[in-house]
Design an enzyme around this catalytic site. Structure first.
Site, PDB file in Angstrom:
ATOM      1  CD  GLU A  40      -2.753   1.337   0.254  1.00  0.00           C
ATOM      2  OE1 GLU A  40      -3.492   0.328  -0.486  1.00  0.00           O
ATOM      3  OE2 GLU A  40      -2.725   2.635  -0.262  1.00  0.00           O
ATOM      4  CB  THR A  82      -5.800  -0.474  -4.179  1.00  0.00           C
ATOM      5  OG1 THR A  82      -5.363   0.421  -3.291  1.00  0.00           O
ATOM      6  CG2 THR A  82      -5.171  -1.749  -3.898  1.00  0.00           C
ATOM      7  CG  HIS A 197      -4.809   3.727   2.454  1.00  0.00           C
ATOM      8  ND1 HIS A 197      -5.557   4.976   2.704  1.00  0.00           N
ATOM      9  CD2 HIS A 197      -5.211   3.385   1.478  1.00  0.00           C
ATOM     10  CE1 HIS A 197      -6.372   5.277   1.873  1.00  0.00           C
ATOM     11  NE2 HIS A 197      -6.187   4.134   1.158  1.00  0.00           N
ATOM     12  CG  ASP A 257      -1.133   0.452  -3.817  1.00  0.00           C
ATOM     13  OD1 ASP A 257      -0.295   1.391  -3.148  1.00  0.00           O
ATOM     14  OD2 ASP A 257      -2.180   0.682  -3.188  1.00  0.00           O
ATOM     15  CG  HIS A 258      -1.846   3.955  -5.220  1.00  0.00           C
ATOM     16  ND1 HIS A 258      -1.773   4.686  -4.103  1.00  0.00           N
ATOM     17  CD2 HIS A 258      -2.692   2.961  -4.890  1.00  0.00           C
ATOM     18  CE1 HIS A 258      -2.651   4.180  -3.211  1.00  0.00           C
ATOM     19  NE2 HIS A 258      -3.137   3.142  -3.730  1.00  0.00           N
TER      20      HIS A 258
HETATM   21  C1  GP9 Z   1      -8.927  -0.522   0.459  1.00  0.00           C
HETATM   22  C2  GP9 Z   1      -7.478  -0.452  -0.102  1.00  0.00           C
HETATM   23  C3  GP9 Z   1      -7.177   0.952  -0.147  1.00  0.00           C
HETATM   24  O1  GP9 Z   1      -9.634  -1.651   0.451  1.00  0.00           O
HETATM   25  O2  GP9 Z   1      -6.989  -1.332  -0.874  1.00  0.00           O
HETATM   26  O3  GP9 Z   1      -7.441   1.353  -1.246  1.00  0.00           O
HETATM   27  P1  GP9 Z   1      -7.003   2.844  -1.878  1.00  0.00           P
HETATM   28  O4  GP9 Z   1      -7.535   3.918  -1.319  1.00  0.00           O
HETATM   29  O5  GP9 Z   1      -5.485   2.525  -1.791  1.00  0.00           O
HETATM   30  O6  GP9 Z   1      -7.265   2.503  -3.320  1.00  0.00           O
HETATM   31 MN    MN Z   2      -3.873   1.544  -2.232  1.00  0.00          MN
END
Ligand code: GP9
Ligand code: MN
Length: 413
Positions: A40, A82, A197, A257-258
Site C-alpha cells: 500500500e 489500488t 494508507h 500499488d501507487h
Molecule cells: C482498500 C484498500 C485501499 O480496501 O485497498 O484502497 P486505496 O484507497 O489505496 O485505493
Molecule cells: Mn492503495
C-alpha cells in the site's frame, strides 16, 4: 465489435512481435506458487533511504539485494488507486482516465491471469483486511477468475487489531497463514496490505518503530512510520512462510500499488529529497518498488524501465505459460527486446533517455533532468496516446467478448 478487437490485436502483436521470444527466465518458476504482495502507498524513494540514521524499510532493502529488484519501475494508476493496480496486474491493460474499471466495468469479459492460471491447475485467491465490497472487489474478482477471496469478513477484526480501513498488516499476515494452507497448490495468491494508507495512522507506541520525519507536514512525517510498520509486517510474513514450509516452492512478487504522497506535499518532499520538485522529479516520485524474489536464485539489480502493465506477461513468462493472442499492453520485463518504457495514465512517458510530462508538455533529458525541445518527445507522446486509447477501447467496448471467437478463427491456442 470484433473488427475493433482485431485493430487492438494488430497493435499489441505489432509492437510486441517479440513478445513470444522467450526471455532468459522463461519457465524458470514453472509450477511454483505465486505470492503477490501489493504494498500500500509504497513509493520507491523509501528503499535504501535513511531517516534519523535509520533504515525506513530494512527488510525490503535486504530482500531487494536477494531478488530481482527493478528500481526504474512505475505505477500506471489513476483514480482507481489500488483497484487500478490490481486491474493492471491481472490484465496488462490500463485503468480508465476517470473512475475505476473495478466499479464501472466489472461485468466485462476479461482474460485475466487468475483465469489463465486456473487452466494450468492454479488456485487463484486474494487476501485483504477490508470489506469485500470495497472497490466492488466481490463482483470484479469473479469476473477476473479468483476462486477465493478472504476479506474482513473471514478475519477476526477487533477495535484492538484494526486501524483506518481495517485489519492491521501484522495480524493480517498472521491470520492469513492458516488460510493459505487451506488452498490447493499451486496457488496464485495476492495479499493486499492496508496499514500504510493515508492518513498513515498507528495507534500503539510499539508499532511506531521509527520517529516521524520533521518537515511539519503531518502526512509526509507520518508516512515513514506506517512504511516502517508495513516493512515489519512483510518481514514477519516471510518468516512465517518459511516456518510453515511454504517458502521454497513459491515465488514472491512485491510491488507498490501507487503513490502515497500527492503533489500537494511537494514542499515537504523537497525537504526530504533535498531538491526542488519540478514535474521531472514528480515523475520520478511515481516509481514504486518491484521486487521479484525467487528462492534459490541470485539477486540482481535491474535497470529496466517498466511499469505495472508489464507484470502479467512477466509473471506468465516466469511460469512458462504462453497465452497466444492475449491482449497485453505490457511486455515481459526480462525480455531483452523490450523497449525501456513506462506510460502513465495521464499520458506522461518515461524511457531510459527521456521523460515527458504530459500536463505541462515538457520534455526532459532523463540523465541530466534538463528541459529539452518538446519535439524530441513527440513520438513518445503519440505512442502513449495511441496505447491508452486502444486500451480504453477494449474496456469501454467490452471487446474481449469477441475474443473467444477470434481465438477460434485463429485456430485456438
Ligand atoms: C482498500 C484498500 C485501499 O480496501 O485497498 O484502497 P486505496 O484507497 O489505496 O485505493
Ligand atoms: Mn492503495
Amino acid at each position: 465489435d470484433s473488427d475493433e478487437l482485431s485493430e487492438v490485436l494488430n497493435y499489441v502483436n505489432g509492437q510486441q512481435g517479440k513478445m513470444g521470444v522467450q526471455g532468459k527466465y522463461y519457465g524458470k518458476a514453472a509450477g511454483k506458487n505465486v505470492v503477490l504482495v501489493s504494498l500500500e502507498s509504497t513509493q520507491n524513494f523509501v528503499i535504501d533511504r535513511k531517516l534519523h540514521g535509520q533504515e525506513i524499510t530494512p527488510f525490503l532493502n535486504d530482500l531487494a539485494d536477494d531478488s530481482f529488484y527493478f528500481k526504474n519501475f512505475y505505477h500506471n494508476t489513476a483514480q482507481g488507486k489500488t483497484s487500478d493496480s490490481e486491474f493492471l496486474l491481472d490484465n496488462s491493460m490500463y485503468g480508465l482516465p476517470r473512475g475505476a474499471v473495478f466499479t464501472t466495468n466489472a461485468g466485462n469479459e476479461f482474460n485475466a491471469t487468475p483465469e489463465i492460471l486456473k487452466k494450468e491447475g492454479y488456485t487463484p485467491a486474494t487476501f485483504h483486511g477490508n470489506h469485500d465490497t470495497f472497490w466492488n472487489r466481490d463482483v470484479m474478482y469473479k469476473s477476473l477468475g479468483y476462486e477465493r477471496f478472504f476479506s474482513k469478513e473471514e478475519y477476526d477484526v477487533t477495535e484492538e487489531n484494526s486501524v483506518n480501513y481495517g485489519l492491521k498488516d501484522i495480524p493480517f499476515f498472521e491470520q492469513s497463514m492458516p488460510m493459505i494452507k487451506e488452498l490447493d497448490k499451486p496457488y496464485y495468491a495476492k495479499f493486499i496490505t492496508l496499514t500504510h494508507h493515508y492518513p498513515f495512522i498507528l495507534d500503539k507506541e510499539e508499532e511506531k518503530m521509527i520517529k516521524p520525519a520533521e518537515t511539519g507536514d503531518g502526512t509526509v512525517d507520518r508516512y515513514f512510520q506506517t512504511m516502517r510498520y508495513q516493512d515489519e509486517a512483510v518481514k514477519k510474513f516471510f518468516n512465517m512462510m518459511k516456518e510453515q514450509g511454504e517458502y521454497e516452492d513459491t515465488i514472491f512478487i512485491m510491488y507498490g500499488d501507487h503513490y502515497g504522497i500527492s503533489d500537494n506535499h511537494n514542499r515537504a518532499m523537497s525537504e526530504i529529497l533535498d531538491k526542488e520538485i519540478r514535474p521531472f522529479e514528480e515523475m520520478q516520485l511515481q516509481k514504486v518498488p518491484l521486487i521479484i524474489h525467487i528462492p534459490g536464485m541470485e539477486g540482481k539489480e535491474m535497470e529496466t524501465v517498466g511499469s505495472q502493465v508489464d507484470l502479467k506477461p512477466t509473471i506468465l513468462h516466469l511460469l512458462g505459460v504462453k497465452e497466444r493472442n492475449d491482449i497485453q499492453f505490457g511486455v515481459d520485463l526480462f525480455s531483452k527486446e523490450r523497449e525501456d518504457l513506462a506510460i502513465f495514465r495521464d499520458g506522461s512517458v518515461v524511457t531510459d533517455k527521456y521523460a515527458y510530462a504530459a500536463k505541462e508538455n515538457i520534455c526532459y533529458d532523463k540523465s541530466t533532468g534538463e528541459e529539452i525541445e518538446t519535439k524530441t518527445c513527440a513520438p513518445l507522446k503519440e505512442k502513449a496516446e495511441k496505447e491508452l486509447q486502444l486500451s480504453d477501447k477494449v474496456v469501454y467496448g467490452d471487446l474481449l467478448r469477441f475474443w473467444e471467437d477470434n481465438q477460434h478463427l485463429e485456430g485456438k491456442k
